[in-house]
Design a protein around this motif. Structure first.
Motif, short mmCIF file in Angstrom:
data_model
loop_
_atom_site.label_atom_id
_atom_site.label_comp_id
_atom_site.label_asym_id
_atom_site.label_seq_id
_atom_site.Cartn_x
_atom_site.Cartn_y
_atom_site.Cartn_z
N SER A 163 1.81 14.22 40.77
CA SER A 163 2.43 13.67 39.56
C SER A 163 1.45 13.73 38.40
CB SER A 163 2.87 12.22 39.79
OG SER A 163 1.76 11.41 40.13
N GLU A 164 1.99 13.56 37.21
CA GLU A 164 1.16 13.60 36.01
C GLU A 164 0.27 12.36 35.94
OE1 GLU A 164 4.10 13.78 32.99
OE2 GLU A 164 4.69 15.86 33.43
N PRO A 165 -0.95 12.50 35.44
CA PRO A 165 -1.84 11.33 35.31
C PRO A 165 -1.31 10.33 34.30
CG PRO A 165 -2.77 13.23 34.17
CD PRO A 165 -1.59 13.73 34.93
N LYS A 166 -1.49 9.07 34.61
CA LYS A 166 -0.99 7.99 33.75
C LYS A 166 -2.10 7.30 32.95
CE LYS A 166 3.27 8.36 35.27
NZ LYS A 166 3.08 9.49 36.22
N ASN A 167 -3.35 7.64 33.24
CA ASN A 167 -4.47 7.04 32.54
C ASN A 167 -5.69 7.95 32.72
OD1 ASN A 167 -5.71 6.31 35.14
ND2 ASN A 167 -4.14 4.70 35.21
N PHE A 168 -6.81 7.56 32.11
CA PHE A 168 -7.99 8.43 32.16
C PHE A 168 -8.59 8.52 33.56
CE2 PHE A 168 -7.93 8.05 27.51
CZ PHE A 168 -8.22 9.36 27.16
N ASN A 169 -8.53 7.45 34.32
CA ASN A 169 -9.05 7.51 35.69
C ASN A 169 -8.29 8.55 36.50
OD1 ASN A 169 -11.00 5.53 35.31
ND2 ASN A 169 -9.66 3.86 35.93
N GLU A 170 -6.97 8.56 36.38
CA GLU A 170 -6.17 9.55 37.10
C GLU A 170 -6.41 10.95 36.55
OE1 GLU A 170 -2.05 8.54 37.37
OE2 GLU A 170 -2.43 6.50 38.10
N LEU A 171 -6.60 11.06 35.25
CA LEU A 171 -6.86 12.38 34.65
C LEU A 171 -8.12 13.01 35.24
CD1 LEU A 171 -6.40 14.62 32.51
CD2 LEU A 171 -7.77 13.24 30.93
N PHE A 172 -9.21 12.25 35.27
CA PHE A 172 -10.45 12.81 35.79
C PHE A 172 -10.37 13.07 37.29
CE2 PHE A 172 -12.19 11.09 31.76
CZ PHE A 172 -12.82 12.24 31.32
N ASP A 286 8.15 25.95 35.44
CA ASP A 286 6.92 26.73 35.64
C ASP A 286 5.68 25.98 35.12
OD1 ASP A 286 8.31 29.15 36.57
OD2 ASP A 286 9.09 29.19 34.53
N PHE A 287 5.89 25.16 34.13
CA PHE A 287 4.78 24.38 33.59
C PHE A 287 5.28 23.00 33.19
CE2 PHE A 287 6.72 26.14 29.79
CZ PHE A 287 6.53 25.19 28.81
N GLY A 288 4.34 22.07 33.13
CA GLY A 288 4.68 20.71 32.73
C GLY A 288 4.00 20.34 31.43
N CYS A 289 4.44 19.26 30.85
CA CYS A 289 3.87 18.80 29.58
C CYS A 289 4.00 17.29 29.49
CB CYS A 289 4.58 19.47 28.41
SG CYS A 289 6.39 19.21 28.43
N PHE A 290 3.00 16.65 28.91
CA PHE A 290 3.12 15.22 28.62
C PHE A 290 2.30 14.90 27.37
CE2 PHE A 290 -0.17 15.82 31.82
CZ PHE A 290 -1.23 15.01 31.43
#
Length: 413
Positions: A163-172, A286-290
């Motif tokens: 799933s897409e990251p919801k915060n910076f911790n998940e992003l990294f 094919d690609f996602g965006c947030f």
């Protein structure tokens, strides 16, 4: 007497020819030379929508595409100052063209703005840039958000990201997974403007109030705060996830890495969607965006066309026709679908828009989430100075404290 009659017939013939020439000139298409910097595949497909619409409205579009925004703006300014102005020239929806207004080098398009009710349909952040001293000096053609996150669905699947990251911790954490899977975690074009918008994306998502104190208020205490130091540190942390080929790379080449699945993610303006569309990739499939994390601010940016000063009646008519066509609902829809932007107005047919654009349009209805991009708040000179600070910090082993001091000095200049 005979000679006098011949002279009269000659004068009559000459007047007839002159009248025919005037009539022909009046009937001729309104030729418009338009300077812009849209040269990538998706951008070229988008600008053609305006060109076709203008030609169909009785004009004759003369395309003058110049690679590179800085180069295109410099060419336009040189021609305006040198007395050989184009009919219209592209600038960002910002303070970039305000010096031209101050010097009396632009025509206004007040009649078009009044007829099309620009004051009623345009966002305040856009109006503040194009309306100066009560007059409209530019036609806005799109609304961009410059800090979208685009990602490759196959790359995320390969890295085991569900799933897409919801915060910076998940992003990294996701960037670490992409790196472990042997992919380029973050596709970045190592050019100063790209590094600056990446920084601003991190900044806005971390603390929008601090962002406004810095860019709008030029608050030295805000720049020198621990919170701003944390923004710089978080931004530089991203450097661990770019590849060695990043320096000097064009933005669309970075997008191509995501399109091919060689890279997992890119932080870029929604104009990148034009490249995905040009590669026949579908948003959501094919690609996602947030647009940042949940409830992140929507950083408003965009493009506008200015109309250099001229007293030539045909040129003025061409300028007004351009302003009318470019901002019309039908042309806005056709252009935005190709460009990746969202329209400047809400009364357009959005049936052909992708899921990213529809999400962007929904967010724009919430004024509390709208955030002006830095170039709407600071002068081009200050923007350039800050860009130098950020690119220096990104590319060199500079202590964060030194970067913080440099930023504080630049924002005061």
């Amino acid at each position: 007497m005979k000679q006098h009659a011949l002279v009269l017939r000659g004068i009559v013939a000459a007047l007839a020819l002159a009248g025919a020439a005037v009539a022909h000139a009046a009937d001729a298409p309104l030729k418009a030379t338009v300077i812009h910097w849209w040269t990538s595949g998706g951008e070229s497909a988008a600008i053609k929508q305006f060109a076709q619409a203008y030609d169909q409205a009785g004009g004759q579009w003369v395309d003058n595409a110049i690679a590179g925004a800085d180069q295109a703006r410099a060419t336009a300014i040189n021609r305006i100052v040198g007395g050989d102005p184009p009919t219209a020239a592209q600038f960002n929806t910002s303070k970039q063209f305000h010096d031209l207004i101050d010097q009396g080098l632009l025509n206004n398009v007040d009649t078009v703005a009044a007829k099309e009710n620009w004051s009623g349909i345009l966002p305040e952040s856009v109006l503040n840039q194009i309306k100066v001293n009560g007059h409209f000096y530019a036609a806005p053609v799109d609304i961009h958000m410059q800090d979208w996150f685009f990602y490759s669905k196959p790359a995320f699947a390969k890295a085991g990201i569900a799933s897409e990251p919801k915060n910076f911790n998940e992003l990294f954490a996701d960037l670490d997974k992409l790196k472990a899977a042997g992919l380029i975690p973050l596709a970045l074009g190592g050019q100063p403007w790209q590094e600056k918008i990446t920084f601003d994306a991190i900044f806005a998502d971390m603390d929008r109030n601090l962002y406004m104190k810095v860019y709008r208020d030029h608050d030295a205490n805000a720049v020198n705060s621990p919170a701003f130091k944390n923004v710089l540190t978080t931004f530089k942390r991203l450097h661990n996830y770019v590849d060695p080929g990043s320096p000097g790379r064009n933005w669309n080449d970075a997008t191509a890495l995501v399109i091919s699945g060689k890279a997992g993610m890119q932080i870029m303006g929604d104009w990148a969607k034009g490249e995905f569309s040009n590669a026949n990739q579908v948003a959501g499939k094919d690609f996602g965006c947030f647009p940042g994390f949940p409830n992140s601010p929507y950083m408003v940016a965009g493009d506008a066309f200015v109309f250099p000063k001229t007293d030539n009646p045909q040129a003025v008519k061409a300028q007004q026709l351009l302003a009318t066509v470019m901002t019309s609902p039908k042309a806005q829809a056709a252009f935005s679908e190709k460009k990746g932007s969202i329209p400047i107005r809400q009364d357009v047919d959005t049936s052909g828009f992708d899921v990213c654009a529809k999400e962007g349009m929904a967010i724009m209805k919430d004024k509390s989430r709208q955030l002006p991009n830095p170039e709407m708040l600071i002068t081009p000179d200050v923007q350039g100075a800050l860009q130098d600070v950020i690119t220096n910090f990104w590319n060199k082993n500079q202590p964060v404290d030194d970067a913080q001091k440099a930023f504080a000095n630049a924002i005061k200049s």
